[in-house]
Design a protein around this motif. Structure first.
Motif, PDB file in Angstrom:
ATOM      1  N   ALA A   1     -26.921 -44.118  -9.023  1.00 27.67           N
ATOM      2  CA  ALA A   1     -26.865 -44.229  -7.570  1.00 27.67           C
ATOM      3  C   ALA A   1     -26.008 -43.118  -6.992  1.00 27.67           C
ATOM      4  O   ALA A   1     -25.356 -42.379  -7.723  1.00 27.67           O
ATOM      5  CB  ALA A   1     -26.294 -45.576  -7.181  1.00 27.67           C
ATOM      6  N   ARG A   2     -26.001 -43.057  -5.673  1.00 26.04           N
ATOM      7  CA  ARG A   2     -25.117 -42.145  -4.961  1.00 26.04           C
ATOM      8  C   ARG A   2     -23.799 -42.838  -4.721  1.00 26.04           C
ATOM      9  O   ARG A   2     -23.761 -43.969  -4.270  1.00 26.04           O
ATOM     10  CB  ARG A   2     -25.723 -41.751  -3.610  1.00 26.04           C
ATOM     11  CG  ARG A   2     -26.816 -40.743  -3.753  1.00 26.04           C
ATOM     12  CD  ARG A   2     -27.363 -40.407  -2.401  1.00 26.04           C
ATOM     13  NE  ARG A   2     -28.647 -41.118  -2.339  1.00 26.04           N
ATOM     14  CZ  ARG A   2     -29.229 -41.547  -1.259  1.00 26.04           C
ATOM     15  NH1 ARG A   2     -28.664 -41.375  -0.096  1.00 26.04           N
ATOM     16  NH2 ARG A   2     -30.382 -42.167  -1.304  1.00 26.04           N
ATOM     17  N   LYS A   3     -22.721 -42.155  -5.024  1.00 26.45           N
ATOM     18  CA  LYS A   3     -21.407 -42.699  -4.713  1.00 26.45           C
ATOM     19  C   LYS A   3     -21.105 -42.361  -3.257  1.00 26.45           C
ATOM     20  O   LYS A   3     -21.458 -41.293  -2.775  1.00 26.45           O
ATOM     21  CB  LYS A   3     -20.353 -42.086  -5.624  1.00 26.45           C
ATOM     22  CG  LYS A   3     -20.478 -42.526  -7.072  1.00 26.45           C
ATOM     23  CD  LYS A   3     -19.317 -42.026  -7.883  1.00 26.45           C
ATOM     24  CE  LYS A   3     -19.399 -42.521  -9.311  1.00 26.45           C
ATOM     25  NZ  LYS A   3     -18.251 -42.079 -10.092  1.00 26.45           N
ATOM     26  N   PRO A   4     -20.449 -43.268  -2.543  1.00 24.17           N
ATOM     27  CA  PRO A   4     -20.166 -43.025  -1.123  1.00 24.17           C
ATOM     28  C   PRO A   4     -19.438 -41.720  -0.856  1.00 24.17           C
ATOM     29  O   PRO A   4     -19.714 -41.041   0.112  1.00 24.17           O
ATOM     30  CB  PRO A   4     -19.297 -44.219  -0.724  1.00 24.17           C
ATOM     31  CG  PRO A   4     -19.669 -45.288  -1.679  1.00 24.17           C
ATOM     32  CD  PRO A   4     -19.999 -44.578  -2.967  1.00 24.17           C
ATOM     33  N   GLU A   5     -18.521 -41.315  -1.732  1.00 20.70           N
ATOM     34  CA  GLU A   5     -17.768 -40.093  -1.492  1.00 20.70           C
ATOM     35  C   GLU A   5     -18.600 -38.830  -1.742  1.00 20.70           C
ATOM     36  O   GLU A   5     -18.212 -37.747  -1.373  1.00 20.70           O
ATOM     37  CB  GLU A   5     -16.473 -40.061  -2.314  1.00 20.70           C
ATOM     38  CG  GLU A   5     -16.684 -40.054  -3.818  1.00 20.70           C
ATOM     39  CD  GLU A   5     -16.780 -41.444  -4.425  1.00 20.70           C
ATOM     40  OE1 GLU A   5     -16.797 -41.517  -5.666  1.00 20.70           O
ATOM     41  OE2 GLU A   5     -16.863 -42.444  -3.699  1.00 20.70           O
ATOM     42  N   ASN A   6     -19.750 -38.973  -2.386  1.00 24.11           N
ATOM     43  CA  ASN A   6     -20.619 -37.824  -2.655  1.00 24.11           C
ATOM     44  C   ASN A   6     -22.039 -38.259  -2.321  1.00 24.11           C
ATOM     45  O   ASN A   6     -22.862 -38.460  -3.193  1.00 24.11           O
ATOM     46  CB  ASN A   6     -20.495 -37.404  -4.124  1.00 24.11           C
ATOM     47  CG  ASN A   6     -21.221 -36.105  -4.394  1.00 24.11           C
ATOM     48  OD1 ASN A   6     -21.829 -35.527  -3.491  1.00 24.11           O
ATOM     49  ND2 ASN A   6     -21.173 -35.638  -5.615  1.00 24.11           N
ATOM     50  N   SER A   7     -22.321 -38.385  -1.043  1.00 27.72           N
ATOM     51  CA  SER A   7     -23.551 -39.032  -0.606  1.00 27.72           C
ATOM     52  C   SER A   7     -24.815 -38.211  -0.800  1.00 27.72           C
ATOM     53  O   SER A   7     -25.890 -38.664  -0.482  1.00 27.72           O
ATOM     54  CB  SER A   7     -23.430 -39.444   0.859  1.00 27.72           C
ATOM     55  OG  SER A   7     -23.266 -38.295   1.654  1.00 27.72           O
ATOM     56  N   THR A   8     -24.720 -37.004  -1.341  1.00 27.69           N
ATOM     57  CA  THR A   8     -25.926 -36.200  -1.527  1.00 27.69           C
ATOM     58  C   THR A   8     -26.416 -36.184  -2.963  1.00 27.69           C
ATOM     59  O   THR A   8     -27.572 -35.867  -3.199  1.00 27.69           O
ATOM     60  CB  THR A   8     -25.709 -34.749  -1.054  1.00 27.69           C
ATOM     61  OG1 THR A   8     -24.632 -34.183  -1.803  1.00 27.69           O
ATOM     62  CG2 THR A   8     -25.404 -34.710   0.423  1.00 27.69           C
ATOM     63  N   LEU A   9     -25.561 -36.496  -3.915  1.00 29.45           N
ATOM     64  CA  LEU A   9     -25.951 -36.418  -5.324  1.00 29.45           C
ATOM     65  C   LEU A   9     -25.949 -37.789  -5.984  1.00 29.45           C
ATOM     66  O   LEU A   9     -24.994 -38.552  -5.837  1.00 29.45           O
ATOM     67  CB  LEU A   9     -24.999 -35.500  -6.094  1.00 29.45           C
ATOM     68  CG  LEU A   9     -24.948 -34.055  -5.634  1.00 29.45           C
ATOM     69  CD1 LEU A   9     -23.875 -33.310  -6.404  1.00 29.45           C
ATOM     70  CD2 LEU A   9     -26.295 -33.378  -5.814  1.00 29.45           C
ATOM     71  N   ASN A  10     -26.995 -38.083  -6.717  1.00 29.83           N
ATOM     72  CA  ASN A  10     -27.042 -39.303  -7.520  1.00 29.83           C
ATOM     73  C   ASN A  10     -26.342 -39.031  -8.836  1.00 29.83           C
ATOM     74  O   ASN A  10     -26.334 -37.906  -9.330  1.00 29.83           O
ATOM     75  CB  ASN A  10     -28.476 -39.724  -7.790  1.00 29.83           C
ATOM     76  CG  ASN A  10     -29.163 -40.234  -6.552  1.00 29.83           C
ATOM     77  OD1 ASN A  10     -28.523 -40.690  -5.625  1.00 29.83           O
ATOM     78  ND2 ASN A  10     -30.473 -40.150  -6.520  1.00 29.83           N
ATOM     79  N   ALA A  11     -25.778 -40.067  -9.407  1.00 27.87           N
ATOM     80  CA  ALA A  11     -25.087 -39.924 -10.681  1.00 27.87           C
ATOM     81  C   ALA A  11     -25.219 -41.221 -11.462  1.00 27.87           C
ATOM     82  O   ALA A  11     -25.428 -42.289 -10.896  1.00 27.87           O
ATOM     83  CB  ALA A  11     -23.616 -39.611 -10.452  1.00 27.87           C
ATOM     84  N   LEU A  12     -25.066 -41.107 -12.756  1.00 27.11           N
ATOM     85  CA  LEU A  12     -25.059 -42.265 -13.632  1.00 27.11           C
ATOM     86  C   LEU A  12     -23.599 -42.596 -13.922  1.00 27.11           C
ATOM     87  O   LEU A  12     -22.837 -41.737 -14.353  1.00 27.11           O
ATOM     88  CB  LEU A  12     -25.798 -41.966 -14.938  1.00 27.11           C
ATOM     89  CG  LEU A  12     -25.904 -43.094 -15.942  1.00 27.11           C
ATOM     90  CD1 LEU A  12     -26.742 -44.232 -15.372  1.00 27.11           C
ATOM     91  CD2 LEU A  12     -26.512 -42.597 -17.232  1.00 27.11           C
TER      92      LEU A  12
END
Length: 64
Positions: free
Chosen positions: A43-54
Motif C-alpha cells: 500500500a501507499r504510506k500516508p507520508e509517501n502518498s505517491t509510492l506503493n511499498a510492501l
C-alpha cells in the motif's frame, strides 16, 4: 498444489484487479493484523502518498 491454466488465469486476473484498485484508490483505510502471524501489506504510506511499498504488520498492529 497444482493449478489448471484456467485457474491460474483467474487468480492472476483477481490479483491484477486488486493491484489496480490499490493504485487508483484515493481514500485511506486502516488495516489491523489479527492473524497471529506477520502480515505483508502492499500500500501507499500516508507520508509517501505517491509510492506503493510492501511492509509488514506484526500481530495486533494497525496501520495509520
Amino acid at each position: 498444489m497444482g493449478y489448471t491454466t484456467e485457474e491460474l488465469q483467474q487468480k492472476i486476473a483477481a490479483l491484477e484487479l486488486q493491484k489496480q484498485t490499490m493504485e487508483t484508490s484515493e481514500d485511506w483505510a486502516r488495516c489491523r493484523n489479527e492473524t497471529g502471524k506477520p502480515l505483508a501489506i502492499y500500500a501507499r504510506k500516508p507520508e509517501n502518498s505517491t509510492l506503493n511499498a510492501l511492509y509488514y504488520l506484526g500481530h495486533g498492529e494497525t496501520t495509520r
